[in-house]
Enzyme design. Structure first.
Site: not given
Ligand code: SAH
Length: 501
Positions: A33, A55, A175
């Site tokens: 991803d 994306k 998100m």
């Molecule tokens: N599976 C992932 C989440 C996927 S949804 C997990 O466990 O973290 C994607 C969302 O994760 C983003 O829109 C944001 O809200 C959050 N996210 C992912 N990486 C991030 C980061 N480095 N800093 C802040 N938020 C993050």
């Protein structure tokens, strides 16, 4: 074979688990991803198939349907498949759906948890999601409910925000950047106090992490004013106030500084890693590449002194010896001199303890250190086009000197992306004259004015001057430790804004 649903953590490559790295290194196929650490795939096999499923800037992405079909196809073909996802695969990662699909198709799968962004970004912001005095529960919430889900009343929410408002603990919203305004409104409407501490963390755990704090009432406007963008985590609860005491990420010595490393790619990792550990955002912009020169193994036993002037020299000398079926015994009784501790360490890796290592790690230092060493016949194993200080000095003392050129440094072309990144650097580090020469050459002299230039020592500084730039920082100890130390000193002591123009 197995399909592994693997979490890659929130972005900092150091937060990939040992299991994730192991599986990345052995996978036949990796389906990855967008939000995975930039260097996550570095350890993949050279012949592994790497398939991007995320994306890019809102462009077309593989649909969930297509991704699952891909996993089934490769899994059924008996390949080892790693499905690599940001954070944890089962936290808002659709890993559950993929596992269900694999199960239905009878394909074996395993799940490797990752550090989820809600926990990691908060921790890097200095916010503990639970605390004995401030929060005994934490809720992970999506701020972007699938609008196709049933029960999405008008606004696209199927979540019961009224119930979440009453949740007795920390609320962590994934998100939710675009809906922050309506989320906070719903929470306050549900009875949560507008004065409750709130924070939003963009690019958590990455060098460009940004944190905006406020209250439930102000945070949406604060975030908008600061231009906060996805990916970001929003957090509501008394624990958010602890950041004022516990923020640590931004207070490391090189936090917020961008440092370009111009060394050859193969050698850059040590320096780059040290700088990152100190908080810097590192741009790897190798100006040079090391190229081995062909030739036979030298007859070392005929010399009473063998001088090595770089770790690369040690490496290529031993490669020549090994190709001739020889080893460290080829040195016979010759004394061995190393120009500095890095070179001495490389020798030690081959079973040789250097007899002479100078205090100053330049050719002049080695000349001094050899002053009392009797020399009749010396070999200097080194790069092509190096300075002749050492051979000249030894010849001046009446010794017979052979110079063995083992490798040369050649230009490494710079991509437009690297050039752009370098233009924004606060510091550019130079570890040799050749990095200066080729760096200036590949930028056509357009070395960013605002960047402070850091030199490893006087020879490199002189080359900078020959290119019209005075070094801003020169290491007093002419090795990587010295260079890093000098840079940190400069950051600590430099008066902000006083350096340029
Ligand atoms: N599976 C992932 C989440 C996927 S949804 C997990 O466990 O973290 C994607 C969302 O994760 C983003 O829109 C944001 O809200 C959050 N996210 C992912 N990486 C991030 C980061 N480095 N800093 C802040 N938020 C993050």
């Amino acid at each position: 074979m197995t399909v592994y649903l693997v979490g890659a953590g929130p972005g900092d490559p150091g937060l990939l688990t040992a299991r994730a790295l192991e599986l990345i290194a052995s996978a036949d196929v990796i389906v990855y991803d967008r939000l995975i650490p930039a260097t996550a795939l570095v350890g993949a096999r050279a012949d592994a198939q790497l398939l991007y499923a995320g994306k890019e800037g809102g462009g077309p992405s593989a649909s969930q349907e297509e991704i699952e079909a891909l996993l089934l196809e490769h899994g059924a073909a008996g390949r080892e498949v790693v499905r690599l996802k940001g954070g944890d695969p089962f936290v808002f990662g659709r890993g559950g759906e993929e596992a269900e699909r694999l199960r239905a198709a009878g394909i074996a799968f395993e799940v490797v948890p990752g550090i989820t962004a809600g926990v990691a970004a908060s921790a890097y912001a200095g916010i503990p999601v639970t605390h004995r005095d401030a929060a005994s529960a934490v809720a992970f919430i999506t701020g972007h409910e699938d609008p196709a889900k049933s029960g999405a009343g008008g606004g696209g929410f199927s979540l019961d925000w009224g119930a979440l408002a009453r949740f007795p603990g920390t609320l962590v919203v994934y998100m939710g950047v675009r809906r922050l305004e309506s989320i906070t409104r719903e929470l306050m409407a549900g009875g949560r106090a507008g004065t409750e501490p709130a924070a939003i963390i963009q690019q958590g755990t990455l060098p460009d992490q940004r944190v905006v704090t406020g209250t439930l009432e102000t945070i949406a406007a604060d975030a908008a004013a600061a231009g906060v963008k996805a990916p970001a985590i929003s957090l509501f609860g008394p624990v958010a106030a602890l950041r004022s005491e516990l923020a640590w990420f931004e207070s490391r010595p090189l936090s917020g500084r961008t440092v370009a490393v111009t060394r050859a790619r193969a050698q850059a990792s040590g320096l780059a890693g040290r700088l990152r550990d100190l908080g810097a955002a590192v741009i790897e912009a190798p100006a040079i590449r090391i190229q081995e020169l062909g030739g036979l193994a030298p007859e070392l036993a005929g010399y009473d002194l063998v001088c090595l002037t770089s770790p690369n020299g040690v490496r290529f000398l031993f490669e020549r010896l090994h190709r001739a079926g020889r080893d460290a015994r080829a040195f016979g009784g010759a004394r061995v001199a190393a120009i500095g501790p890095g070179t001495a360490a490389a020798l030690r890796d081959h079973g040789l303890i250097a007899d002479v290592v100078p205090e100053r790690f330049v050719a002049e230092g080695l000349v001094e250190a050899l002053a009392d060493v009797p020399v009749t016949r010396a070999l200097i194993a080194r790069a092509a086009h190096a300075r002749d200080v050492l051979p000249d000095a030894l010849r001046g003392r009446g010794a017979e000197v052979d110079v063995l050129e083992l490798y040369e440094t050649v230009a490494e072309p710079m991509s437009d992306r690297q050039r752009e990144a370098v233009a924004g650097a606060d510091y550019v580090t130079f570890t040799s004259s050749s990095t200066v020469r080729f760096f200036f050459e590949s930028l056509d002299g357009a070395v960013p004015e605002r960047a402070r230039l850091v030199s490893i020592g006087p020879v490199t500084s002189q080359t900078l001057r020959e290119h019209g730039r005075e070094p801003d920082v020169e290491a007093t100890r002419h090795d990587i430790d010295g260079l890093v130390g000098a840079l940190v000193d400069d950051v600590t002591h430099a008066i902000p804004g006083a350096e340029s123009e």
